[in-house]
Scaffold this active site. Structure first.
Site, PDB file in Angstrom:
ATOM      1  N   ASP A   1       0.881  -1.103  -0.108  1.00  0.00           N
ATOM      2  CA  ASP A   1      -0.039  -0.044  -0.042  1.00  0.00           C
ATOM      3  C   ASP A   1       0.835   1.360   0.000  1.00  0.00           C
ATOM      4  O   ASP A   1       2.069   1.073   0.103  1.00  0.00           O
ATOM      5  CB  ASP A   1      -0.972   0.053   1.160  1.00  0.00           C
ATOM      6  CG  ASP A   1      -2.210   0.812   0.801  1.00  0.00           C
ATOM      7  OD1 ASP A   1      -2.080   1.583  -0.054  1.00  0.00           O
ATOM      8  OD2 ASP A   1      -3.232   0.944   1.624  1.00  0.00           O
TER       9      ASP A   1
HETATM   10  C1  NOJ Z   1      -3.892   4.139   0.065  1.00  0.00           C
HETATM   11  C2  NOJ Z   1      -5.108   3.156   0.264  1.00  0.00           C
HETATM   12  O1  NOJ Z   1      -5.127   2.820   1.619  1.00  0.00           O
HETATM   13  C3  NOJ Z   1      -5.236   2.095  -0.754  1.00  0.00           C
HETATM   14  O2  NOJ Z   1      -6.498   1.293  -0.604  1.00  0.00           O
HETATM   15  C4  NOJ Z   1      -5.335   2.507  -2.163  1.00  0.00           C
HETATM   16  O3  NOJ Z   1      -5.588   1.770  -3.107  1.00  0.00           O
HETATM   17  C5  NOJ Z   1      -3.884   3.479  -2.298  1.00  0.00           C
HETATM   18  N1  NOJ Z   1      -3.702   4.342  -1.351  1.00  0.00           N
HETATM   19  C6  NOJ Z   1      -3.661   4.110  -3.859  1.00  0.00           C
HETATM   20  O4  NOJ Z   1      -4.514   4.886  -3.914  1.00  0.00           O
END
Ligand code: NOJ
Length: 717
Positions: free
Chosen positions: A261
């Site tokens: 993430d």
């Molecule tokens: C952080 C988020 O936790 C995740 O769900 C998301 O896909 C990513 N950012 C990319 O935007």
């Protein structure tokens, strides 16, 4: 056809690390020079040409421009992967996932998400960071809006539906995308619902409650997995070899790509599990995190780790091979633009068919929580209706993570009602804003309400109050909205509350005094039309909760499939002291899992088994008769729960194992039958095996998790 292994042989170590790095579109713009963010990342402009994927850039012309430049300038002309969060629609916005869950209709949701994939694919997106299948039990956590709820079985069905919607039967099917299931694993268990917080789970709960939906996505062929921000057993997921290699790869046979993430590789340092970037890289590559999102530690440290002999280049090759294989699978080497097409964008995005699906999903996701004296559907003939509240005229009803959705393209509740009601029957006042308000505005709204026959109060949270980093400790209506509502009650008129929110709220004060309560969630582009159709009886509500609504915040976590404890509370009164209970509130939630009303009533009777002895190779059937006892046709979601009475571990008091949506005419009765097989009784036993245990079970059938008829059977093995 590109031979990936041969291509890897031609790549420098830095080129490989570039494939393993994802930055957002900003870094790919010609104007982004070597100053600012690029230099902060400690990478050069040339490094941008090595990168393997782009985060969050959408739109056919933009993605095409970046890809074209990349293909012309990068040494090996390896196409970029464009990845984005298309969580509940691209530009046509469907209800938030928690609401989609309330449809209990995975087939409908699959159609809706296929429409989302179609819009995103013509806008140049190749990988969708969805489905988000984190199991949730704590409505304080803002990200419950992104999930389909608290039940592993239902979440698994939806996980599969999302993956099938995006990936189709193969990538040769037009307008498909790769799915990325997230956040692996257990992110929904954040303590106190505070986002990014520690997760503390037993292996039993992790395996049986949290992991099934991720596994369902993997079993459905999902090509990518995103790690979660949390630790499990003290190890951050991004550096968790047990999770990423033993469970995901070895046990489940996943051979796609694992992405971290946002910034999660570097966060291993803050977790206190790596001394510095170098150790964070070593740990996450070793664990099997193939792509690092939005930080550049792989590029900063990868070569040094290999030179010093601390990291085996074979592990890097393994990651790059998976990434390139996905590019091959998506056909990017033949056509790096895939479906990106500015003409198709005009034709497909927000087309009539997609808006119709948005309407249908919104209708089905509305949950009627209360309807005293059948005030709904509202008989509007010759009535003056006061529509009051911060959401009365608002088009900000798309909810968080609404990608390219635009408020101005959404239909407000006012617009929806006006399209059906006779002219001059709707009177509108805001009363207050979501978070603040004046005495004057409240007084004006009350004055308007006094002149009307009935009040519709459109209240709730704004979209930013849920979603990522959207944790709340108070789950009541924000600002002065409760005050407004109390003032409306004091007019003596009947109040119908329509709620816009991203989580179960603390609704006791509202439920007590309102004549009707309709949970609308964030219903998306067609929200206002869907709500108006249900309020005025053009459609009947059929949504069912997939998360328990707490009696009050102090009861959280409250979920239906809990263990029994040694001192269960048998009667839900406060008197009986020495049992697992509160002194001041009941154990039961305000509204249970599976709950939802419609415009007719149903009666359940006559639960029966065709045989009460199940064996591993037989099937037994349980049935109940469901009758429509009201005067309108209606859809009922008949639910099957099972309890394993005694096991090597304490087992949940009930677990959803099946359901059927049926439509019954007034007076019509139908026998609804479910098959029970041994497979449905498996769990992670004390010996670690996922298997059933012989013994006594209870099968339950009912309209929600609280209200069931039951019958016992035996598993003989
Ligand atoms: C952080 C988020 O936790 C995740 O769900 C998301 O896909 C990513 N950012 C990319 O935007």
């Amino acid at each position: 056809m590109v031979d990936v292994k041969e291509l890897i042989k031609k790549m420098t170590l830095r080129e490989k690390l570039g494939q393993m790095t994802q930055l957002d579109g900003f870094y790919f713009s010609e104007s982004s020079a070597v100053t600012g963010p690029i230099s902060e990342m400690n990478i050069s402009e040339d490094d941008i040409l090595l990168l393997g994927s782009v985060l969050g850039t959408t739109g056919a012309s933009q993605t095409t421009r970046i890809q074209k430049r990349h293909m012309e300038k990068s040494r090996l002309a390896i196409p970029l992967l464009f990845m984005a969060d298309v969580i509940h629609g691209y530009r046509t916005i469907f209800p938030i996932p928690l609401a989609l869950g309330c449809t209990w209709d995975p087939e409908l949701v699959e159609q809706a998400m296929a429409a989302a994939a179609k819009e995103a694919s013509v806008a140049g997106v190749h990988v969708n960071f969805s489905p988000m299948v984190d199991m949730v039990r704590d409505p304080r956590w803002g990200r419950v809006m992104e999930t389909t709820g608290e039940d592993p079985y239902l979440n698994s069905l939806f996980a599969k539906a999302f993956v099938k919607a995006y990936q189709g039967s193969s990538y040769d099917v037009p307008y498909t995308l790769a799915a990325c299931v997230k956040h692996f694993a257990g992110y929904g268990g954040a303590e106190a619902g505070r986002d990014y917080n520690t997760v503390e789970l037993s292996n039993y709960t992790l395996r049986d409650q949290y992991l099934p939906a991720y596994k369902a996505a993997v079993d459905a062929g999902c090509d990518m997995v995103m790690t979660s921000f949390n630790t499990l057993d003290g190890v951050p997921s991004t550096a968790n070899t047990w999770l990423l290699r033993e469970v995901l790869r070895n046990e489940w046979g996943f051979n796609g790509v694992v992405i971290s993430d946002w910034g999660a590789v570097k966060e291993i340092i803050a977790h206190g599990v790596a001394e510095d970037g170098k150790e964070a890289v070593l740990k996450s590559i070793t664990a099997g995190t193939n792509i690092e999102m939005m930080t550049s530690t792989y590029l900063n440290w990868g070569e040094k780790l290999v030179e010093e002999g601390l990291l085996d280049e074979a592990l890097i090759d393994e990651a790059v091979e998976r990434i390139l294989e996905l590019k091959v699978k998506l056909g990017l080497f033949e056509n790096p633009y895939r479906y990106a097409d500015t003409e198709k964008e005009k034709e497909i995005i927000l087309c009539k068919e997609h808006r119709e699906l948005a309407y249908e999903t919104a209708v089905q996701s509305l949950v009627l929580l209360k309807n005293d004296d059948d005030i709904l559907p509202l008989d509007a003939a010759n009535k003056k209706i006061a529509l009051i509240g911060p959401f009365a005229e608002s088009r900000s009803i798309l909810g968080g993570w609404s990608c390219e959705g635009r408020d101005e393209e959404a239909v407000s509740i006012k617009e929806g009602l006006e399209a059906i009601l006779p002219a001059d029957s709707l009177f509108i006042a805001k009363g207050c804003d979501i978070e603040e308000g004046t005495d004057q505005d409240i007084a004006d709204a009350v004055r308007l309400a006094e002149k009307c026959d009935v009040i519709i109060a459109a209240l709730g949270e704004h979209a930013g109050m849920s979603g990522e980093a959207g944790s709340r400790a108070f789950l009541t209506l924000p600002g002065r909205q409760q005050e407004l509502l109390d003032a409306l009650y004091s007019t003596g008129k009947k109040v119908i509350v329509v709620l816009f929110n991203g989580r179960p709220l603390d609704l006791r004060p509202i439920v007590e005094h309102s004549a009707a309560v309709l949970e609308a969630w964030f219903p998306g582009t067609e929200g206002g039309n869907a709500i108006a159709s249900v309020l005025l009886g053009k459609k009947a509500p059929s949504g069912r909760l997939t998360m328990s609504f707490p009696y009050t915040v102090g009861q959280i976590p409250v979920y239906y499939n809990h263990l029994n404890t040694g001192r269960p509370k048998l009667v839900d009164t406060i008197e009986n002291r020495f049992c697992s209970a509160f002194l001041d509130i009941p154990n039961k939630p305000l509204f249970p899992f599976g709950y939802g009303l419609t415009y007719t009533t149903f009666e359940y009777a006559d639960i029966k088994l065709d045989n009460n002895m199940l064996t591993p190779d037989s099937v037994i059937r349980v049935s109940a008769v469901v009758k429509n006892t009201g005067s309108r046709a209606g859809v009922e979601t008949v639910q099957l729960y099972i309890r394993d009475i005694t096991g090597s571990r304490s087992r949940p008091v009930k677990e959803l194992k099946g359901f059927e949506r049926i439509e019954l005419q007034p007076g019509e009765a139908r026998k609804v039958t479910f098959d029970i097989t041994e497979d449905m009784l498996k769990f992670t036993r004390l010996d670690g095996k996922f298997d059933s245990e012989a013994g006594r079970f209870t099968a339950m059938i009912g309209p929600n998790a609280e209200d069931t008829l039951s019958v016992d059977f035996i598993l003989d093995k």
